[in-house]
Motif scaffolding. Structure first.
Motif, PDB file in Angstrom:
ATOM      1  N   VAL A  57     -17.220  99.637  92.427  1.00  0.00           N
ATOM      2  CA  VAL A  57     -16.681  99.301  93.732  1.00  0.00           C
ATOM      3  C   VAL A  57     -15.771 100.432  94.208  1.00  0.00           C
ATOM      4  CG1 VAL A  57     -15.311  97.627  95.044  1.00  0.00           C
ATOM      5  CG2 VAL A  57     -16.754  96.853  93.145  1.00  0.00           C
TER       6      VAL A  57
ATOM      7  N   ASP B  85      -9.692 104.081  97.996  1.00  0.00           N
ATOM      8  CA  ASP B  85     -10.051 105.018  96.921  1.00  0.00           C
ATOM      9  C   ASP B  85     -10.689 106.306  97.452  1.00  0.00           C
ATOM     10  OD1 ASP B  85      -9.230 103.359  94.958  1.00  0.00           O
ATOM     11  OD2 ASP B  85     -11.200 102.438  94.637  1.00  0.00           O
TER      12      ASP B  85
ATOM     13  N   ALA C 275     -16.802  95.058 104.475  1.00  0.00           N
ATOM     14  CA  ALA C 275     -15.837  96.021 103.940  1.00  0.00           C
ATOM     15  C   ALA C 275     -16.178  96.493 102.536  1.00  0.00           C
ATOM     16  CB  ALA C 275     -14.447  95.390 103.950  1.00  0.00           C
ATOM     17  N   ARG C 276     -17.092  95.779 101.846  1.00  0.00           N
ATOM     18  CA  ARG C 276     -17.307  96.195 100.467  1.00  0.00           C
ATOM     19  C   ARG C 276     -18.253  97.385 100.366  1.00  0.00           C
ATOM     20  NH1 ARG C 276     -20.213  91.283  97.336  1.00  0.00           N
ATOM     21  NH2 ARG C 276     -22.227  92.109  97.945  1.00  0.00           N
ATOM     22  N   LYS C 277     -17.850  98.289  99.504  1.00  0.00           N
ATOM     23  CA  LYS C 277     -18.686  99.481  99.304  1.00  0.00           C
ATOM     24  C   LYS C 277     -18.870  99.681  97.813  1.00  0.00           C
ATOM     25  CE  LYS C 277     -18.037 102.171 103.424  1.00  0.00           C
ATOM     26  NZ  LYS C 277     -17.269 101.130 104.144  1.00  0.00           N
TER      27      LYS C 277
ATOM     28  N   THR D 236     -13.302 101.184  97.178  1.00  0.00           N
ATOM     29  CA  THR D 236     -12.626 100.633  98.353  1.00  0.00           C
ATOM     30  C   THR D 236     -12.262 101.789  99.276  1.00  0.00           C
ATOM     31  OG1 THR D 236     -10.485 100.835  97.294  1.00  0.00           O
ATOM     32  CG2 THR D 236     -11.628  98.736  97.031  1.00  0.00           C
ATOM     33  N   GLU D 237     -11.993 101.472 100.505  1.00  0.00           N
ATOM     34  CA  GLU D 237     -11.620 102.506 101.478  1.00  0.00           C
ATOM     35  C   GLU D 237     -10.423 103.302 100.955  1.00  0.00           C
ATOM     36  OE1 GLU D 237     -13.160 103.569 104.120  1.00  0.00           O
ATOM     37  OE2 GLU D 237     -14.747 102.099 103.790  1.00  0.00           O
TER      38      GLU D 237
END
Ligand code: IMP
Ligand code: MG
Length: 182
Positions: A175, A180, A4-6, A177-178
């Motif tokens: 980072v 954002d 999940a991390r982007k 997140t989805e």
């Protein structure tokens, strides 16, 4: 491994390598004598490792020490005081020091470390920071060498963390997140 991390790249491996080489040349140009590199843990470990190799390639022969200092809690807000978690072992008396950190923000960490080295009798302390966040200074300190000017956002990677994660990234990013994402 969390899928999940982007992380969005701000400074790539190539850009960092190129800048590190230039910083090593700038350090060599100061003709340091009895040079001791003092890296501030944990955040600067990767930068210090690459900068030291770049210093070797320009003919410098530094010794190396580590300060483990802490000014942050488990979050992104500074606690305001700097603690020595682990001190250096070598004497700094009459030596040229290159003091390395990952980010210059409020300035508390680097000012604390520089003042301590100066009080212990260092001849010259050159402050070298990989990133500088402008307009965030709370104590007066100027970096002699700066890798990059950092946008005013929380960055991770290349040694830098948020809550102990992301230090292993070979690049610097932030980072995303989805939630954002537009
Ligand atoms: P200062 O003492 O406020 O200048 O803070 C410098 C320290 O805060 C750095 O050594 C970092 O460890 C940490 N820091 C500040 N901003 C960031 C960031 O955006 N990402 C990760 N660490 C940060
Ligand atoms: Mg740090």
């Amino acid at each position: 491994m969390s899928g999940a991390r982007k992380v969005e790249v701000l400074f790539s491996e190539e850009k960092i390598a190129e800048r590190t080489k230039a910083l090593a040349k700038e350090i060599a140009a100061t003709a340091p004598k009895d040079l001791l590199v003092v890296a501030i843990l944990k955040g600067s470990f990767m930068f210090a490792a690459d900068l030291l190799r770049a210093m070797y390639r320009v003919g410098l022969e530094p010794q190396v020490e580590f300060f483990h200092l802490s000014s942050y809690r488990e979050g992104t807000v500074s606690s305001g005081t700097v603690k020595i978690l682990r001190d250096i072992e070598s004497s700094v008396k009459d030596r040229d020091i290159v003091l390395i950190d990952d980010i210059l923000e409020s300035g508390r960490t680097l000012a604390f470390a520089k003042d301590l080295l100066t009080a212990r009798g260092a001849k010259r302390v050159l402050v070298c920071t990989l990133l500088e966040k402008r307009g965030k200074r709370e104590v007066p300190i100027v970096a002699d060498l700066v890798g990059f000017i950092c946008p005013d956002e929380f960055v991770v990677g290349y040694g830098m963390d948020v809550a102990h994660s992301y230090r292993e990234l070979p690049f610097i990013g932030h980072v995303v997140t989805e939630a954002d994402r537009p």
